[in-house]
Design a protein around this motif. Sequence first.
Motif, PDB file in Angstrom:
ATOM      1  N   GLY A 175     -31.827  39.443  28.417  1.00 13.01           N
ATOM      2  CA  GLY A 175     -31.219  38.561  29.414  1.00 13.01           C
ATOM      3  C   GLY A 175     -31.814  37.172  29.483  1.00 13.01           C
ATOM      4  N   LEU A 176     -32.688  36.843  28.544  1.00 16.69           N
ATOM      5  CA  LEU A 176     -33.375  35.549  28.586  1.00 16.69           C
ATOM      6  C   LEU A 176     -32.587  34.401  27.971  1.00 16.69           C
ATOM      7  CD1 LEU A 176     -36.988  36.699  27.649  1.00 16.69           C
ATOM      8  CD2 LEU A 176     -36.065  36.197  29.922  1.00 16.69           C
ATOM      9  N   MET A 177     -31.613  34.720  27.106  1.00 14.61           N
ATOM     10  CA  MET A 177     -30.873  33.633  26.447  1.00 14.61           C
ATOM     11  C   MET A 177     -29.401  34.002  26.246  1.00 14.61           C
ATOM     12  SD  MET A 177     -32.174  33.906  22.483  1.00 14.61           S
ATOM     13  CE  MET A 177     -33.787  33.321  22.880  1.00 14.61           C
ATOM     14  N   THR A 178     -28.636  32.991  25.956  1.00 18.76           N
ATOM     15  CA  THR A 178     -27.213  33.150  25.693  1.00 18.76           C
ATOM     16  C   THR A 178     -27.000  33.993  24.447  1.00 18.76           C
ATOM     17  OG1 THR A 178     -26.843  30.940  26.588  1.00 18.76           O
ATOM     18  CG2 THR A 178     -25.075  31.862  25.243  1.00 18.76           C
ATOM     19  N   GLY A 179     -26.007  34.873  24.503  1.00 13.19           N
ATOM     20  CA  GLY A 179     -25.629  35.628  23.317  1.00 13.19           C
ATOM     21  C   GLY A 179     -24.898  34.735  22.333  1.00 13.19           C
ATOM     22  N   ARG A 180     -24.811  35.172  21.082  1.00 14.20           N
ATOM     23  CA  ARG A 180     -24.134  34.409  20.028  1.00 14.20           C
ATOM     24  C   ARG A 180     -22.729  34.979  19.857  1.00 14.20           C
ATOM     25  NH1 ARG A 180     -26.842  31.459  16.622  1.00 14.20           N
ATOM     26  NH2 ARG A 180     -28.732  32.697  16.802  1.00 14.20           N
ATOM     27  N   VAL A 181     -21.733  34.231  20.351  1.00 15.19           N
ATOM     28  CA  VAL A 181     -20.338  34.683  20.303  1.00 15.19           C
ATOM     29  C   VAL A 181     -19.460  33.501  19.915  1.00 15.19           C
ATOM     30  CG1 VAL A 181     -18.432  35.739  21.587  1.00 15.19           C
ATOM     31  CG2 VAL A 181     -20.783  36.311  22.196  1.00 15.19           C
ATOM     32  N   ARG A 209      -7.513  34.107  19.627  1.00 10.34           N
ATOM     33  CA  ARG A 209      -6.969  34.826  18.477  1.00 10.34           C
ATOM     34  C   ARG A 209      -8.017  35.679  17.779  1.00 10.34           C
ATOM     35  NH1 ARG A 209      -2.032  35.396  19.649  1.00 10.34           N
ATOM     36  NH2 ARG A 209      -0.982  33.433  20.123  1.00 10.34           N
ATOM     37  N   HIS A 210      -9.298  35.406  18.031  1.00 11.64           N
ATOM     38  CA  HIS A 210     -10.365  36.171  17.385  1.00 11.64           C
ATOM     39  C   HIS A 210     -11.655  35.988  18.165  1.00 11.64           C
ATOM     40  CE1 HIS A 210     -12.293  38.182  13.980  1.00 11.64           C
ATOM     41  NE2 HIS A 210     -13.229  37.254  13.972  1.00 11.64           N
ATOM     42  N   VAL A 211     -12.448  37.056  18.242  1.00 14.64           N
ATOM     43  CA  VAL A 211     -13.776  36.999  18.849  1.00 14.64           C
ATOM     44  C   VAL A 211     -14.741  37.656  17.879  1.00 14.64           C
ATOM     45  CG1 VAL A 211     -15.228  37.700  20.795  1.00 14.64           C
ATOM     46  CG2 VAL A 211     -12.801  37.193  21.182  1.00 14.64           C
ATOM     47  N   PHE A 212     -15.841  36.971  17.601  1.00 17.60           N
ATOM     48  CA  PHE A 212     -16.877  37.561  16.757  1.00 17.60           C
ATOM     49  C   PHE A 212     -18.201  37.444  17.481  1.00 17.60           C
ATOM     50  CE2 PHE A 212     -20.154  37.313  13.403  1.00 17.60           C
ATOM     51  CZ  PHE A 212     -19.965  38.582  12.865  1.00 17.60           C
ATOM     52  N   GLN A 213     -18.907  38.565  17.567  1.00 18.93           N
ATOM     53  CA  GLN A 213     -20.177  38.609  18.277  1.00 18.93           C
ATOM     54  C   GLN A 213     -21.237  39.224  17.385  1.00 18.93           C
ATOM     55  OE1 GLN A 213     -19.986  40.908  21.870  1.00 18.93           O
ATOM     56  NE2 GLN A 213     -22.119  40.546  22.408  1.00 18.93           N
ATOM     57  N   SER A 214     -22.286  38.465  17.071  1.00 20.62           N
ATOM     58  CA  SER A 214     -23.426  38.986  16.330  1.00 20.62           C
ATOM     59  C   SER A 214     -24.604  38.059  16.571  1.00 20.62           C
ATOM     60  CB  SER A 214     -23.148  39.063  14.831  1.00 20.62           C
ATOM     61  OG  SER A 214     -24.341  39.420  14.157  1.00 20.62           O
ATOM     62  N   GLN A 215     -25.658  38.595  17.113  1.00 16.55           N
ATOM     63  CA  GLN A 215     -26.858  37.804  17.382  1.00 16.55           C
ATOM     64  C   GLN A 215     -27.581  37.461  16.083  1.00 16.55           C
ATOM     65  OE1 GLN A 215     -26.818  37.084  20.526  1.00 16.55           O
ATOM     66  NE2 GLN A 215     -28.584  35.756  20.526  1.00 16.55           N
ATOM     67  N   HIS A 270     -20.501  33.841  11.568  1.00 16.67           N
ATOM     68  CA  HIS A 270     -19.591  33.300  12.580  1.00 16.67           C
ATOM     69  C   HIS A 270     -18.664  32.257  11.955  1.00 16.67           C
ATOM     70  CE1 HIS A 270     -21.256  34.951  16.415  1.00 16.67           C
ATOM     71  NE2 HIS A 270     -22.263  35.217  15.595  1.00 16.67           N
ATOM     72  N   VAL A 271     -19.205  31.459  11.046  1.00 12.26           N
ATOM     73  CA  VAL A 271     -18.425  30.411  10.388  1.00 12.26           C
ATOM     74  C   VAL A 271     -17.374  31.036   9.479  1.00 12.26           C
ATOM     75  CG1 VAL A 271     -18.540  28.393   8.886  1.00 12.26           C
ATOM     76  CG2 VAL A 271     -20.365  28.832  10.542  1.00 12.26           C
ATOM     77  N   ASP A 272     -17.773  32.017   8.684  1.00 18.22           N
ATOM     78  CA  ASP A 272     -16.831  32.685   7.771  1.00 18.22           C
ATOM     79  C   ASP A 272     -15.688  33.345   8.535  1.00 18.22           C
ATOM     80  OD1 ASP A 272     -18.540  31.961   5.695  1.00 18.22           O
ATOM     81  OD2 ASP A 272     -19.616  33.879   5.744  1.00 18.22           O
ATOM     82  N   GLU A 273     -16.037  34.047   9.609  1.00 18.45           N
ATOM     83  CA  GLU A 273     -15.019  34.720  10.427  1.00 18.45           C
ATOM     84  C   GLU A 273     -14.040  33.696  11.021  1.00 18.45           C
ATOM     85  OE1 GLU A 273     -14.768  38.110  11.858  1.00 18.45           O
ATOM     86  OE2 GLU A 273     -16.153  38.861  10.334  1.00 18.45           O
ATOM     87  N   ALA A 274     -14.589  32.634  11.591  1.00 19.33           N
ATOM     88  CA  ALA A 274     -13.754  31.615  12.236  1.00 19.33           C
ATOM     89  C   ALA A 274     -12.842  30.927  11.230  1.00 19.33           C
ATOM     90  CB  ALA A 274     -14.634  30.588  12.945  1.00 19.33           C
ATOM     91  N   LEU A 275     -13.375  30.599  10.073  1.00 18.88           N
ATOM     92  CA  LEU A 275     -12.591  29.904   9.058  1.00 18.88           C
ATOM     93  C   LEU A 275     -11.423  30.758   8.571  1.00 18.88           C
ATOM     94  CD1 LEU A 275     -12.553  27.190   7.752  1.00 18.88           C
ATOM     95  CD2 LEU A 275     -14.115  28.038   6.009  1.00 18.88           C
ATOM     96  N   GLN A 276     -11.677  32.027   8.379  1.00 20.02           N
ATOM     97  CA  GLN A 276     -10.615  32.952   7.940  1.00 20.02           C
ATOM     98  C   GLN A 276      -9.465  32.958   8.954  1.00 20.02           C
ATOM     99  OE1 GLN A 276     -12.178  36.878   7.213  1.00 20.02           O
ATOM    100  NE2 GLN A 276     -10.149  37.785   7.059  1.00 20.02           N
ATOM    101  N   ILE A 277      -9.762  32.999  10.238  1.00 22.62           N
ATOM    102  CA  ILE A 277      -8.726  33.046  11.272  1.00 22.62           C
ATOM    103  C   ILE A 277      -8.025  31.697  11.399  1.00 22.62           C
ATOM    104  CG2 ILE A 277      -8.264  33.460  13.722  1.00 22.62           C
ATOM    105  CD1 ILE A 277      -9.075  35.964  11.981  1.00 22.62           C
ATOM    106  N   VAL A 278      -8.783  30.613  11.384  1.00 26.54           N
ATOM    107  CA  VAL A 278      -8.187  29.279  11.496  1.00 26.54           C
ATOM    108  C   VAL A 278      -7.184  29.043  10.374  1.00 26.54           C
ATOM    109  CG1 VAL A 278      -8.735  26.824  11.219  1.00 26.54           C
ATOM    110  CG2 VAL A 278     -10.034  28.199  12.835  1.00 26.54           C
ATOM    111  N   LYS A 279      -7.510  29.486   9.164  1.00 22.87           N
ATOM    112  CA  LYS A 279      -6.586  29.329   8.038  1.00 22.87           C
ATOM    113  C   LYS A 279      -5.292  30.104   8.275  1.00 22.87           C
ATOM    114  CE  LYS A 279      -9.951  28.339   4.407  1.00 22.87           C
ATOM    115  NZ  LYS A 279     -10.594  28.842   3.161  1.00 22.87           N
ATOM    116  N   SER A 280      -5.388  31.219   8.951  1.00 24.43           N
ATOM    117  CA  SER A 280      -4.188  32.044   9.214  1.00 24.43           C
ATOM    118  C   SER A 280      -3.309  31.458  10.326  1.00 24.43           C
ATOM    119  CB  SER A 280      -4.589  33.471   9.577  1.00 24.43           C
ATOM    120  OG  SER A 280      -5.081  33.543  10.905  1.00 24.43           O
TER     121      SER A 280
END
Length: 157
Positions: free
Chosen positions: A116-122, A133-139, A145-155
């Motif tokens: 609970g000390l810091m913001t999660g990476r989402v 259109r897409h949510v990716f969560q991984s600390q 995160h970039v690869d996931e986002a780029l794939q969706i943006v292209k679609s």
Amino acid sequence: MAQSKEMLKVGDKIPSFELPDQNGKLISIDSLLGSKNLVIYFYPKDYTSGCTAEACSFRDHYEVFKEYDAEVIGISTDGANRHNAFAKSYQLGFILLSDKGKKVEKLFGVPRALFGLMTGRVTFVVDKEGVIRHVFQSQTQATRHVDEALQIVKSLK
């Protein structure tokens, strides 16, 4: 501190908000909707190894995001001055927003990390109408995160 709500999910509309960018200018998310797809990524802290790798990966792919009508927006609880120095240190050409009060983090329901000390990476990929259109969560997989986002943006084109 408990989250005020569940994390937003695919199909949800993003809430309206305003936050200062790395130059201290107040940015309204509504002013970007309609003309751009948005890649909104929440991250823990400027200058940490994972966050720097993630930001530099977004920087290295920023031109491709722009080709697909997408704006990249990084959000953390760091202040505008720290964001400004971080952006200059790594030549980040995209928007960094300061959410010092965690207001937007809570609106999106982003979970806290590290006890609970810091913001999660989402990362949220949002279409021009403001629908997620897409949510990716991984600390730990910061650059994925970039690869996931780029794939969706292209679609979305």
